[in-house]
Design a protein around this motif. Structure first.
Motif, mmCIF file in Angstrom:
data_model
loop_
_atom_site.group_PDB
_atom_site.id
_atom_site.type_symbol
_atom_site.label_atom_id
_atom_site.label_comp_id
_atom_site.label_asym_id
_atom_site.label_seq_id
_atom_site.Cartn_x
_atom_site.Cartn_y
_atom_site.Cartn_z
ATOM 1 N N TYR A 49 0.838 -1.193 0.175
ATOM 2 C CA TYR A 49 -0.025 -0.032 0.164
ATOM 3 C C TYR A 49 0.627 1.195 0.073
ATOM 4 C CZ TYR A 49 -4.044 -3.016 1.159
ATOM 5 O OH TYR A 49 -4.939 -3.920 1.138
ATOM 6 N N LYS A 50 2.222 0.960 -0.364
ATOM 7 C CA LYS A 50 3.165 2.239 -0.123
ATOM 8 C C LYS A 50 3.809 2.391 -1.409
ATOM 9 C CE LYS A 50 3.583 1.475 4.766
ATOM 10 N NZ LYS A 50 4.540 1.380 6.063
ATOM 11 N N ALA A 51 4.152 3.797 -1.780
ATOM 12 C CA ALA A 51 4.580 4.153 -3.024
ATOM 13 C C ALA A 51 5.955 3.665 -3.452
ATOM 14 C CB ALA A 51 4.367 5.708 -3.361
ATOM 15 N N ALA A 52 6.764 4.083 -2.106
ATOM 16 C CA ALA A 52 8.065 3.741 -2.159
ATOM 17 C C ALA A 52 8.576 2.420 -2.677
ATOM 18 C CB ALA A 52 8.750 3.992 -0.892
ATOM 19 N N PHE A 53 7.781 1.336 -2.267
ATOM 20 C CA PHE A 53 8.139 -0.004 -2.394
ATOM 21 C C PHE A 53 7.650 -0.565 -4.227
ATOM 22 C CE2 PHE A 53 8.008 0.334 1.981
ATOM 23 C CZ PHE A 53 9.153 -0.229 2.522
ATOM 24 N N ASN A 54 6.633 0.373 -4.354
ATOM 25 C CA ASN A 54 5.982 -0.264 -5.605
ATOM 26 C C ASN A 54 6.247 0.752 -6.776
ATOM 27 O OD1 ASN A 54 4.665 -2.605 -4.404
ATOM 28 N ND2 ASN A 54 3.941 -0.660 -3.140
ATOM 29 N N ARG A 55 6.685 1.856 -6.647
ATOM 30 C CA ARG A 55 6.948 2.690 -8.057
ATOM 31 C C ARG A 55 7.794 2.023 -8.952
ATOM 32 N NH1 ARG A 55 9.866 5.989 -4.291
ATOM 33 N NH2 ARG A 55 7.814 7.285 -4.161
#
Length: 246
Positions: free
Chosen positions: A110-116
């Motif tokens: 649910y977090k941008a840093a791990f999935n962008r």
């Protein structure tokens, strides 16, 4: 426990009444500020209801007398009229129809840093390009049910953040504060604050339990009342003038 605040909830059980107050807000997507933050990241919040007595019934420990006492006092009178309308309904809000908390250290899907996109440059992120897709099987149908349109599958910014919500408050200002109960929703979903206060007060001042033993008993009670969530409980005792100790 402060008997000097007029707007606190009062419970029967002592000559002056037991007085308690809730001093923290849950990290839940039901809070308006949390909902707005999630929606700004192109997420959504779903709402469902549950009647605790039905969902917990099969998991309850009927051999525990405290469970029976809480059931008879709080559960059996939760039907307010002859039509069987429940007087207490548990409202459950979920981030994107899945997660019931909006702030957590984990839940990296649910977090941008791990999935962008790893190819995204720093200057692009500085320019506000923070788009990403979650690797988790998001229930996008719940978004469609709410908004009557399909979700793009793209998020911008964190849906769940790890920043804690910090509040400052004073205890012991009158010397009458006795203890503090800190717990996660695994406890509060099945035990109302008045029961938690009543049970804890009895354990400390009548049965002579330590705070560690009180926390263990509250967690045990939550399990006995059918909680199926993680259960974490901490009890802090204050030694003021009302306890006769210093």
């Amino acid at each position: 426990l402060e008997e000097h605040d007029e707007d606190l909830n009062k419970l029967g059980g002592s000559k002056g009444g037991i007085v308690y107050r809730e001093v923290a807000e849950s990290h839940c997507p039901s809070r308006p500020a949390e909902r707005e933050r999630i929606q700004a990241a192109n997420g959504w919040v779903t709402h469902e209801t549950e009647i605790p007595i039905i969902s917990q019934f099969q998991r309850m420990n009927w051999s525990d007398q405290d469970v029976l006492d809480i059931f008879h006092r709080c559960f059996s009178d939760r039907f307010s009229d002859s039509h069987g309308k429940p007087a207490r309904i548990l409202d459950i809000y979920r981030v994107c129809g899945d997660l019931a908390v909006s702030r957590a250290i984990g839940d990296r899907e649910y977090k941008a840093a791990f999935n962008r996109d790893p190819a995204l440059q720093d200057d692009q992120m500085d320019a506000g390009n923070n788009e990403w897709r979650s690797p988790a099987p998001m229930p996008f149908h719940t978004y469609q049910e709410i908004h009557k349109e399909e979700h793009t599958g793209i998020f911008e910014g964190d849906l769940v953040i790890a920043t804690p919500s910090i509040q400052f408050f004073q205890v012991g200002s009158y010397g009458d504060d006795e203890f503090l109960v800190i717990a996660c929703d695994g406890l509060w979903d099945v035990i109302d604050p008045d029961d938690a206060v009543r049970v804890t007060r009895n354990l400390i001042f009548v049965l002579g339990f330590s705070t560690k033993e009180c926390a263990e008993r509250l967690a045990e009670l939550a399990g006995g009342l059918g909680s199926s969530d993680n259960i974490t409980v901490i009890v802090v005792r204050f030694y003021g003038k009302s306890s006769g100790l210093s």
